[in-house]
Scaffold this active site. Structure first.
Site, PDB file in Angstrom:
ATOM      1  N   GLY A 125      82.677   1.144 -27.928  1.00 19.75           N
ATOM      2  CA  GLY A 125      81.301   0.927 -27.452  1.00 19.75           C
ATOM      3  C   GLY A 125      80.241   1.869 -27.748  1.00 19.75           C
ATOM      4  O   GLY A 125      79.090   1.689 -28.491  1.00 19.75           O
ATOM      5  N   ASP A 150      83.490   8.522 -30.069  1.00 25.09           N
ATOM      6  CA  ASP A 150      82.614   8.951 -29.002  1.00 25.09           C
ATOM      7  C   ASP A 150      81.386   9.798 -29.660  1.00 25.09           C
ATOM      8  O   ASP A 150      80.245   9.571 -29.375  1.00 25.09           O
ATOM      9  CB  ASP A 150      83.043   9.943 -27.878  1.00 25.09           C
ATOM     10  CG  ASP A 150      84.399   9.321 -27.339  1.00 25.09           C
ATOM     11  OD1 ASP A 150      85.093   8.705 -28.241  1.00 25.09           O
ATOM     12  OD2 ASP A 150      84.798   9.323 -25.955  1.00 25.09           O
ATOM     13  N   ARG A 162      85.491   1.733 -24.439  1.00 32.81           N
ATOM     14  CA  ARG A 162      84.301   2.419 -24.417  1.00 32.81           C
ATOM     15  C   ARG A 162      84.250   3.373 -25.600  1.00 32.81           C
ATOM     16  O   ARG A 162      83.003   3.613 -26.105  1.00 32.81           O
ATOM     17  CB  ARG A 162      84.237   3.354 -23.352  1.00 32.81           C
ATOM     18  CG  ARG A 162      82.758   3.905 -22.977  1.00 32.81           C
ATOM     19  CD  ARG A 162      82.389   4.328 -21.405  1.00 32.81           C
ATOM     20  NE  ARG A 162      83.051   5.520 -21.007  1.00 32.81           N
ATOM     21  CZ  ARG A 162      83.745   5.585 -19.963  1.00 32.81           C
ATOM     22  NH1 ARG A 162      83.581   4.780 -18.878  1.00 32.81           N
ATOM     23  NH2 ARG A 162      84.161   6.793 -19.730  1.00 32.81           N
ATOM     24  N   HIS A 176      85.130  16.790 -32.885  1.00 30.85           N
ATOM     25  CA  HIS A 176      84.358  16.586 -31.669  1.00 30.85           C
ATOM     26  C   HIS A 176      83.860  17.747 -30.710  1.00 30.85           C
ATOM     27  O   HIS A 176      82.896  17.780 -30.253  1.00 30.85           O
ATOM     28  CB  HIS A 176      85.114  15.585 -30.896  1.00 30.85           C
ATOM     29  CG  HIS A 176      84.713  14.918 -29.803  1.00 30.85           C
ATOM     30  ND1 HIS A 176      83.782  14.116 -29.995  1.00 30.85           N
ATOM     31  CD2 HIS A 176      84.773  14.984 -28.343  1.00 30.85           C
ATOM     32  CE1 HIS A 176      83.172  13.687 -28.774  1.00 30.85           C
ATOM     33  NE2 HIS A 176      83.885  13.979 -27.822  1.00 30.85           N
ATOM     34  N   LYS A 177      84.584  18.652 -30.642  1.00 28.78           N
ATOM     35  CA  LYS A 177      84.322  20.023 -30.229  1.00 28.78           C
ATOM     36  C   LYS A 177      84.890  21.282 -30.942  1.00 28.78           C
ATOM     37  O   LYS A 177      86.039  20.889 -31.574  1.00 28.78           O
ATOM     38  CB  LYS A 177      84.614  20.148 -28.631  1.00 28.78           C
ATOM     39  CG  LYS A 177      83.881  19.097 -27.815  1.00 28.78           C
ATOM     40  CD  LYS A 177      84.586  19.113 -26.425  1.00 28.78           C
ATOM     41  CE  LYS A 177      84.224  18.166 -25.458  1.00 28.78           C
ATOM     42  NZ  LYS A 177      84.732  18.256 -24.046  1.00 28.78           N
TER      43      LYS A 177
END
Length: 642
Positions: A232, A159, A229, A148-149
């Site tokens: 989402g 995400d 989320r 992710h990072k």
């Protein structure tokens, strides 16, 4: 006094002081206004520039969608001006650090690509290449999944799929980097393999394949909960990536299967009373848990778009409608001045981080994060959901019939600034001033499918078309080997129209298009194009190109003035041909009934982007509305071809 916009027996209307108003608010417009008023990255020249970040991209994508849906150039210009604060002529991105390898920072690349395709300015392409270079160096876990990072060693978050993959796919499509689609599919399928709960179908927020993080389960590497989320982001990523994913790619069907599984899981955890979704999906009604706005909007968007695209079964639209109604009832508020406020969005939720503020992924952690009003992620997701839901009212009109754009008689080729050769001038996929991307998008909003034919007209080519568009027939100065209309082609087209086909001829003026050979066809239809160039305009004296439309026009019912310049006028040779647009006694557009079919003709390509996208013409010219009027009329003309 504030009041809340609710869904009731009068269906999504204002409720104020006990009165029900039949006019439904324009939620997309109101949300856009809230965004543009509150999220200018540099509201004044001396203000500090906001950090380049993904929250902007969620809003900017919603504004780009709304621009396409309305032709209002203000939305595009807001995004362009915002991005211009960051991008210099060499494509450098202010406040962005390539070395940080944050997937979050890649999301805005989608908007850079849009700006490049529309403006053809190289600075946007250069900046997009910077973000693409990040993906080339992005650290990966042993399974090939993106970290992710850089500071989040070996961690994949749901995400990250939204932050990286839609841009990755759009870039790969533009520059024909076909192998990248293997990697894009791998990212989704890897997450689905390791992060999806077999029992519920829900996906965990994060996964550490080394199982070393404190939040990671020591046997699975998964975080503890299903954060709404995060799911989402994942759903939106999947449904958006499919826009650019090759139809013949071997993993496309598998991605659609994954999307279908996602939809089923989301349906199962929808709150039955409100239609919304809980912040932590696996603990509905647990003390402290709450219905969350941004995730609910993301699920509505994903489900509605997936149904529209045919990826999931039609009944899922009921789930989306119920969710959208719940959002309006619970989270959308209008003040006394009509300004929109969106409540109920959790500001942030993550995993890990600094020891002093470590996010352990527990239920208690998620409940500690603040819930705020007008969060950019919530506003952006709600705008995108609203844009998608607004399509429902017109999608059934085209009944999935095909609009076929000819690229046999109009087949110019250009080498673009990226060094790629492609057909251009009035093409569906062309987003600069010369393209038909707005025209094509409008057809799709009315439920039509769009396609292009590079073959000569024949029974086989035309058999599945409800509407056939011939535009700007080539001349040698445009195409050294032009294909001309012949008696044979004309009779083929005529026979197709007689059986119920709808022919749309949008030619050009003398010197810019072939008129002589095209008239072989039009003579059979009862009219001919004159070899002239009428309605010329000097510079930016736009009023010279104006054409007034009477209130009783049979096609253009919602507009009063349009713009068409340098066109070929039309000579009517048969009493069955009707005038539709005229100026000073000259015929601008005509309609001809032919057997069971219909012909509409105008001596200009007319609805190309330059004159529909709201970026050039004064607002007094209503070309975008005229385009929609024509498509509405075409839906009434289309018949089953026997």
């Amino acid at each position: 006094m504030n009041f809340i916009v609710k869904s009731s027996f009068c269906s999504l209307v204002f409720l104020m002081v006990g009165h029900c108003f039949a006019q439904e608010p324009d939620y997309a417009k109101l949300t856009a206004e809230t965004i543009m008023e509150n999220f200018n990255p540099r509201p004044s020249p001396d203000a500090k520039l906001t950090q380049w970040n993904y929250t902007q991209g969620v809003m900017w994508t919603g504004l780009d969608q709304l621009w396409m849906a309305t032709g209002n150039g203000n939305y595009f210009n807001f995004v362009k001006n915002a991005i211009d604060n960051y991008i210099d002529d060499n494509g450098n991105i202010k406040t962005y650090q390539l070395k940080d390898d944050k997937l979050d920072d890649v999301l805005n690349g989608r908007n850079l690509l849009t700006l490049y395709k529309v403006t053809q300015k190289e600075k946007y392409l250069k900046a997009a290449k910077v973000l693409r270079s990040q993906l080339a160096q992005q650290p990966r876990n042993k399974e090939g999944g993106f970290w992710h990072k850089r500071i989040y060693t070996n961690q994949m978050w749901l995400d990250g799929l939204y932050m990286a993959e839609p841009f990755y796919a759009a870039y790969a499509k533009i520059f024909n980097e076909e192998k990248d689609f293997d990697d894009i599919a791998h990212q989704f399928l890897l997450v689905n393999k390791y992060m999806r709960d077999a029992k519920t179908g829900l996906l965990y927020h994060g996964w550490d394949d080394t199982k070393k993080e404190k939040w990671a389960d020591k046997s699975t590497g998964l975080s503890k909960n299903f954060w709404a989320r995060a799911m989402g982001w994942y759903g939106m990523a999947l449904v958006d990536v499919l826009d650019d994913f090759p139809l013949d790619h071997p993993e496309r069907k598998q991605l659609i299967k994954v999307l279908s599984q996602f939809a089923a899981a989301i349906k199962n955890v929808q709150d039955p009373q409100s239609g919304l979704w809980w912040d932590v999906l696996n603990y509905p009604n647990r003390k402290g848990n709450y219905l969350e706005a941004s995730a609910s909007a993301m699920f509505v968007y994903t489900l509605a778009k997936a149904v529209r695209k045919g990826y999931i079964k039609a009944p899922y639209i009921t789930v989306a409608k119920k969710g959208y109604s719940g959002i309006l009832s619970h989270f959308v508020h209008l003040d006394k001045d009509g300004k929109l406020r969106l409540s109920g969005t959790v500001s942030v939720s993550g995993l890990g981080g600094s020891p002093n503020h470590y996010r352990d992924g527990s239920y208690a952690y998620y409940m500690r994060e603040k819930v705020v009003d007008n969060d950019p992620k919530g506003l952006g997701a709600f705008l995108q959901a609203t844009n998608e839901m607004n399509l429902l009212s017109s999608l059934a009109e085209g009944k999935a019939k095909t609009v076929l754009l000819d690229s046999y008689f109009n087949n110019e080729v250009i080498t673009d600034k990226a060094g790629l050769k492609h057909a251009y001038h009035y093409k569906w996929e062309e987003e600069d001033n010369n393209g038909y991307s707005f025209f094509g998008a409008a057809f799709k909003r009315f439920g039509f499918n769009i396609a292009t034919s590079y073959a000569a007209p024949s029974k086989r080519v035309l058999k599945d078309a409800a509407v056939y568009i011939i535009v700007d027939a080539d001349i040698p100065t445009e195409n050294p080997d032009p294909e001309y209309m012949t008696e044979q082609y004309a009779h083929t087209i005529l026979d197709w129209v007689k059986k119920g086909g709808v022919l749309l001829i949008m030619n050009n003026d003398s010197g810019n298009a072939d008129i002589k050979h095209l008239n072989i066809l039009t003579q059979m239809l009862g009219f001919t194009f004159k070899e002239d160039s009428y309605n010329k305009v000097k510079g930016r004296e736009f009023k010279m190109g104006g054409i007034d439309i009477s209130a009783d026009n049979p096609i253009f019912k919602s507009v009063s003035k349009v713009y068409i310049k340098e066109l070929s006028t039309i000579q009517i040779n048969n009493n069955s041909v009707e005038k539709v647009l005229t100026k000073n006694g000259q015929n601008i557009a005509v309609v001809a009934p032919i057997g069971k079919g219909t012909v509409f003709a105008v001596g200009d390509p007319w609805f190309y982007n330059e004159y529909t996208n709201g970026l050039k013409l004064p607002a007094s010219f209503q070309n975008y509305g005229a385009m929609q009027d024509l498509i509405k009329w075409l839906t009434l003309q289309t018949k089953t071809i026997k």
